[in-house]
Design a protein around this motif. Structure first.
Motif, PDB file in Angstrom:
ATOM      1  N   MET A   1      69.944  41.085  34.240  1.00  0.00           N
ATOM      2  CA  MET A   1      70.937  41.754  33.447  1.00  0.00           C
ATOM      3  C   MET A   1      71.067  43.191  33.950  1.00  0.00           C
ATOM      4  SD  MET A   1      70.562  42.103  29.514  1.00  0.00           S
ATOM      5  CE  MET A   1      70.182  43.832  29.056  1.00  0.00           C
TER       6      MET A   1
ATOM      7  N   LEU B   1      80.701  45.911  20.501  1.00  0.00           N
ATOM      8  CA  LEU B   1      80.435  44.698  21.238  1.00  0.00           C
ATOM      9  C   LEU B   1      79.054  44.657  21.425  1.00  0.00           C
ATOM     10  CD1 LEU B   1      83.221  45.333  23.933  1.00  0.00           C
ATOM     11  CD2 LEU B   1      83.035  43.462  22.294  1.00  0.00           C
ATOM     12  N   ALA B   2      78.297  45.884  21.750  1.00  0.00           N
ATOM     13  CA  ALA B   2      76.824  46.016  21.954  1.00  0.00           C
ATOM     14  C   ALA B   2      76.102  45.254  20.729  1.00  0.00           C
ATOM     15  CB  ALA B   2      76.310  47.433  22.037  1.00  0.00           C
TER      16      ALA B   2
ATOM     17  N   TYR C   1      79.515  50.073  26.269  1.00  0.00           N
ATOM     18  CA  TYR C   1      79.035  48.794  25.759  1.00  0.00           C
ATOM     19  C   TYR C   1      77.745  48.486  26.488  1.00  0.00           C
ATOM     20  CZ  TYR C   1      78.498  43.748  26.108  1.00  0.00           C
ATOM     21  OH  TYR C   1      78.075  42.343  25.932  1.00  0.00           O
ATOM     22  N   LEU C   2      77.802  48.513  27.957  1.00  0.00           N
ATOM     23  CA  LEU C   2      76.636  48.099  28.391  1.00  0.00           C
ATOM     24  C   LEU C   2      75.570  49.112  28.349  1.00  0.00           C
ATOM     25  CD1 LEU C   2      78.221  46.870  31.650  1.00  0.00           C
ATOM     26  CD2 LEU C   2      77.436  45.726  29.865  1.00  0.00           C
TER      27      LEU C   2
ATOM     28  N   SER D   1      73.908  38.488  18.809  1.00  0.00           N
ATOM     29  CA  SER D   1      73.593  37.001  19.066  1.00  0.00           C
ATOM     30  C   SER D   1      72.137  36.546  19.708  1.00  0.00           C
ATOM     31  CB  SER D   1      74.603  36.483  20.049  1.00  0.00           C
ATOM     32  OG  SER D   1      75.171  37.555  20.460  1.00  0.00           O
ATOM     33  N   ILE D   2      71.786  37.785  20.542  1.00  0.00           N
ATOM     34  CA  ILE D   2      70.414  37.521  21.005  1.00  0.00           C
ATOM     35  C   ILE D   2      69.495  37.417  19.803  1.00  0.00           C
ATOM     36  CG2 ILE D   2      68.163  38.819  22.315  1.00  0.00           C
ATOM     37  CD1 ILE D   2      70.387  40.231  23.971  1.00  0.00           C
TER      38      ILE D   2
ATOM     39  N   LEU E   1      77.402  43.182  18.685  1.00  0.00           N
ATOM     40  CA  LEU E   1      77.643  41.694  18.563  1.00  0.00           C
ATOM     41  C   LEU E   1      76.476  41.070  19.587  1.00  0.00           C
ATOM     42  CD1 LEU E   1      81.496  41.122  18.473  1.00  0.00           C
ATOM     43  CD2 LEU E   1      79.735  40.516  16.556  1.00  0.00           C
ATOM     44  N   THR E   2      76.602  41.624  20.867  1.00  0.00           N
ATOM     45  CA  THR E   2      75.614  40.748  22.020  1.00  0.00           C
ATOM     46  C   THR E   2      74.095  40.763  21.381  1.00  0.00           C
ATOM     47  OG1 THR E   2      77.014  41.724  23.498  1.00  0.00           O
ATOM     48  CG2 THR E   2      74.976  40.836  24.175  1.00  0.00           C
ATOM     49  N   LEU E   3      73.752  42.053  20.906  1.00  0.00           N
ATOM     50  CA  LEU E   3      72.455  42.041  20.262  1.00  0.00           C
ATOM     51  C   LEU E   3      72.322  41.189  19.034  1.00  0.00           C
ATOM     52  CD1 LEU E   3      71.764  45.878  20.566  1.00  0.00           C
ATOM     53  CD2 LEU E   3      70.563  44.205  21.937  1.00  0.00           C
TER      54      LEU E   3
ATOM     55  N   LEU F   1      74.089  48.531  24.836  1.00  0.00           N
ATOM     56  CA  LEU F   1      73.522  47.177  25.062  1.00  0.00           C
ATOM     57  C   LEU F   1      72.061  47.516  25.585  1.00  0.00           C
ATOM     58  CD1 LEU F   1      73.644  44.084  24.363  1.00  0.00           C
ATOM     59  CD2 LEU F   1      74.583  44.070  26.694  1.00  0.00           C
TER      60      LEU F   1
END
Ligand SMILES: Nc1ncnc2c1ncn2[C@@H]1O[C@H](COP(=O)(O)OP(=O)(O)OP(=O)(O)O)[C@@H](O)[C@H]1O
Ligand SMILES: Nc1ncnc2c1ncn2[C@@H]1O[C@H](COP(=O)(O)OP(=O)(O)OP(=O)(O)O)[C@@H](O)[C@H]1O
Ligand SMILES: [Mg+2]
Ligand SMILES: [Mg+2]
Lengths: 304, 228, 228, 304
Positions: free
Chosen positions: D188, A243-244, A31-32, A250-251, A246-248, A35
């Motif tokens: 981050m 997950l990555a 994930y990280l 939302s950014i 989703l995070t991106l 990301l």
């Protein structure tokens, strides 16, 4: 041998749950990593867009002498338009030039009013397709015989061409470094992420090497052992990639509009197409990394 | 069924764990392998499973020369050999049921077959209560019985057992041995490495005795036979 | 030395592994713990080591109530208890020597003491040749003997042994048992869980028999005593 | 209890060698994480230096009317110099202004020659200590009564002040975003690195949990078990940090000079002091992470 996909799917999901410490570790790492890579690719796309928008302002202005023959001017313009590197060519008359100049001098318009003759020359403004071609096009213009006929100061041809020589060279040097640094950084990040992920998967499989040995002793063929591990690795990677994403996402949806508001004068947007491209890359590399990493890590323990 | 010719196995640069062993075992035989701790019994069994390759000599199991066998064929060999390991070798993340079922899944048996055979076999070794326990929730003897159940659940033509009753009380041991005996009567070749003198003496089967990696006795209807 | 009062241990929601056990063992006694596989012998021993806490009841070892013992005191308790584990529990990354030495390092013995005592103890269990082998380079019986050597190398006042001869041949078993006997004569309390009927019958020590977690017999100078 | 440091050191070194798969994994993870963080901190230091050098070019120009009394001008200059936010104030006469203007018009010097009167006003050029104060100082000047007396166009005071309102605001908006993005990115990255490292250490210790359990059963106290693990973790981290330092050092010595050559017009240097600071941070965080991570990961398996 009947490939029992249901069995393998069940097997990998169950194993994912039972080895959750390892699985979670792998998912977090993937994930990280993704990301980081995704954010960097996105940022570099934005930066490169900004850079392009700045570079695009580079153009060449050819100053024409007051008495230049319109036919010559037209022929020069035609020659320029014909060049593959030129996007378009615009003619600016003396009057227009003075008006434009006055507009830039808002603080001291008196200056323009104080003029008795119009000292500004007419000009041809040349926009390029690729800003970096500027030096080549300038050389081409200088070599053009018509240019010498119509140039404002035929004695010093370089004075009849304005393209911010120094600034342009600095700008391109800077954007070149910026692009190189960006590329190096992304490649480095991608490699590092790969190492991280491979590392994590390797550790997870290392921790289960005894299990693999037992399976082999009970007569499981390599593919029978490998398949659930590969599915599990893919599952982990997909989860990480998702997950990555989703995070991106939302950014892109919540943070970027704020940034755009603050620096509205620069085109800091990521088009839907580019975002989709990044998503596809993330998901794909997630799967490839998960599959490849697991397969690679397993090799060592699958020698009969 | 099994034929070992001039087989030696040297682990390090040490003295050999097995030295020049010649043994022939016919299909359907029941053989005990005895010997002091460290005499090479487990090594003997691991060679038959091709977990190890011999340092020299040839080993033929079911007509196949193990020393020349291709790697990809090994799993097929092992599916025809049931093995009870001295240290059980259970999969820690699988329950009793799943551990036994695994030996059937490996050979592609259908769910239906698995669902009928596994509980049946677990009942035979007396573990019907422990079907959903993980190995670390089982007592030593229970783990050993899971290993035994796994070894013969797929009715292999050859059954190897390394110290299968070391963690079992005499009553349970007797049950397991008579189970092996019954399995043997159906035509399965059985090779049991053991220290259980009572068992060996009472069953009167063929006994191969190892001492420092050398066969010192190979006797039909033999006894454990160390006079201490 | 050991006093168990109304001790029960329930693992899951199952039937208890131990139910209402009352046992008193005096200092210097030699006690055999027998029972079928799964009857609760290992659970009994793990309770004494405080590897487990009882579900109810009190356990007093060397004057200390284990159920009320602070966590930080547990290591000190364990240093006074030598334990032979049924599954050996050797450190896989340490050699035979280092595994045994570890029990001395833990209590802060000097290098000098370690260098003299460890080889001596390994000689007693017959492993002088295997000093630099890692556990997975040892046979089952050899691993078991390392576990035995580690258990008594620091001369603990209490020695617990869970199936210490399960992987040993009768001759070696006899050697180990007479070793336990000698250790017992120096005042050490010894508790041995075993299935070795021959051994129990020949030594004629106190025998505690468990059945389904309940003490069904507690007999001085007893025998193994299952009539099968 | 005699703390036998020698024993623990030997123990952790031996364990490092015997568990080399795990150890190597941890070292690589720590190395790459610290490399990423170090490189980012270094880059952001350089960028922030570049940004400052650009911001420093922001200044305020106060245009004075032709007949302004010198005493008033002096008093305004004195008032400005007295302000804590002002670095220095320079007076430019009408003549100087025209000369400067001519110099910027290299391509059409005829324009200046064509003038009959000098339409340019004299001015006071104000440099600021902190460029971001520009709006506040402008407001202060506008409120100054002397300013109204000497201003070039007292009817429209804002026309008498030039400070590139729009550009300045854009620049600051941009540099603010740049700084924020940089800070967010580094934070981050630091957090991600921490998670990576913690993850790796956790996996490594998870793989050895059985060993820890055995040690406890043999009577080892928690600190006796913990110490070699902590030393090993610290060893791994130090090794990783050292490798990261070496890599960053070679970038600083071999790559940066090349970059500086290419874009010599921007101050892309990292001072020795800053480099030393980064090194110290890396080594320190390496040790802290190694120790802390191991201690944290061990907690779970050290309950008696
Ligand atoms: N992987 C190995 N590396 C080195 N030596 C080994 C290895 N495995 C076994 N040995 C040695 O080979 C010898 C024979 O071992 P083996 O396991 O065959 O004995 P065994 O007869 O099964 O003994 P036991 O009854 O104690 O299980 C022993 O001395 C052992 O130490
Ligand atoms: N961690 C656990 N969780 C659940 N059940 C357990 C656990 N450990 C042991 N048991 C159960 O408790 C019962 C007693 O186990 P224990 O290990 O004490 O038996 P034992 O007398 O040592 O048997 P053996 O002679 O086979 O070693 C067994 O039925 C076992 O399945
Ligand atoms: Mg063996
Ligand atoms: Mg037990």
């Amino acid at each position: 041998m009947a490939i029992n996909l249901g069995y393998f799917l069940k097997e990998s999901v169950v194993s994912f749950r039972r080895n959750w410490v390892m699985s979670l570790g792998a998912v977090i790492t993937i994930y990280l990593s993704l990301l980081l890579v995704g954010a960097s690719v996105g940022s570099s796309m934005i930066v490169s867009q900004v850079v392009r928008s700045v570079e695009e302002k580079v153009s060449i202005r050819v100053f024409l002498k007051d008495g230049a023959a319109p036919a010559d001017v037209d022929s020069l313009q035609a020659a320029l338009v014909a060049d593959a590197r030129v996007k378009n060519v615009k003619y600016t008359s003396k009057e227009q030039a003075l008006k434009d100049f006055g507009a830039t001098m808002v603080e001291s318009p008196e200056l323009v009013d104080a003029l008795e003759v119009n000292p500004l020359p007419a000009s041809l403004d040349v926009d390029l397709k690729t800003p970096q071609d500027v030096n080549a096009v300038v050389a081409m213009i200088k070599a053009n015989p018509t240019f010498l006929k119509v140039a404002d100061r035929p004695d010093k041809p370089e004075k009849s061409l304005k393209y911010g020589q120094q600034i342009v060279n600095q700008l391109f040097a800077f954007t070149r470094v910026l692009r190189a640094v960006g590329a190096v950084f992304i490649i480095m990040l991608a490699i590092i992420s790969l190492i991280f992920i491979n590392n994590t998967i390797r550790l997870a499989i290392y921790a289960r090497r005894k299990e693999i040995g037992i399976m082999r002793l009970v007569g499981a063929s390599n593919w029978f052992i490998r398949t659930p591990f590969l599915l599990e690795g893919t599952l982990q990677s997909l989860l990480g990639a998702l997950l990555a994403l989703l995070t991106l996402g939302s950014i892109q949806w919540f943070v970027m509009p704020k940034v755009r508001e603050t620096i509205s004068f620069l085109p800091v947007t990521l088009s839907a197409g580019a975002a989709a491209q990044i998503s596809a890359i993330l998901i794909l590399s997630g799967v490839v990394i998960g599959l490849g990493g697991s397969a690679f890590a397993l090799r060592r323990y699958l020698k009969v | 069924m099994i034929s070992m010719r001039n087989v030696s196995k040297v682990y390090g640069a040490d003295k050999p764990a097995l030295g020049d062993v010649n043994v022939e075992i016919e299909q359907g035989e029941f053989v005990f392998l005895v010997g002091h701790s460290g005499s090479g019994k487990s090594t003997f069994i691991r060679l038959l499973q091709r977990e190890l390759l011999p340092s020299s000599g040839t080993i033929i199991v079911a007509g196949q020369d193990l020393t020349k066998m291709k790697n990809w064929k090994v799993p097929f060999l092992r599916r025809n050999i049931g093995c009870v390991f001295q240290d059980f070798k259970l999969l820690p993340n699988k329950t009793t049921y799943e551990n036994v079922a695994f030996a059937l899944e490996v050979i592609g048996r259908s769910k239906h077959v698995i669902r009928t055979q596994v509980p049946e076999v677990l009942r035979l070794v007396g573990l019907e209560d422990k079907i959903n326990s993980y190995p670390d929730e089982l007592s030593g003897g229970e783990q050993q019985r899971v290993s035994i159940a796994r070894a013969f659940v797929n009715r292999p033509p050859l059954l190897l057992a390394d110290e299968p009753t070391g963690n079992l009380d005499p009553a349970t041991s007797l049950g397991i041995m008579s189970l092996f005996s019954r399995i043997n009567k159906t035509g399965t070749t059985v090779l049991v490495a053991t220290h259980d003198r009572e068992m060996v003496d009472s069953m009167r089967k063929r006994v191969i005795a190892l001492e420092n990696g050398v066969v010192i006795r190979d006797q039909d209807r033999g006894v454990y036979g160390y006079g201490d």
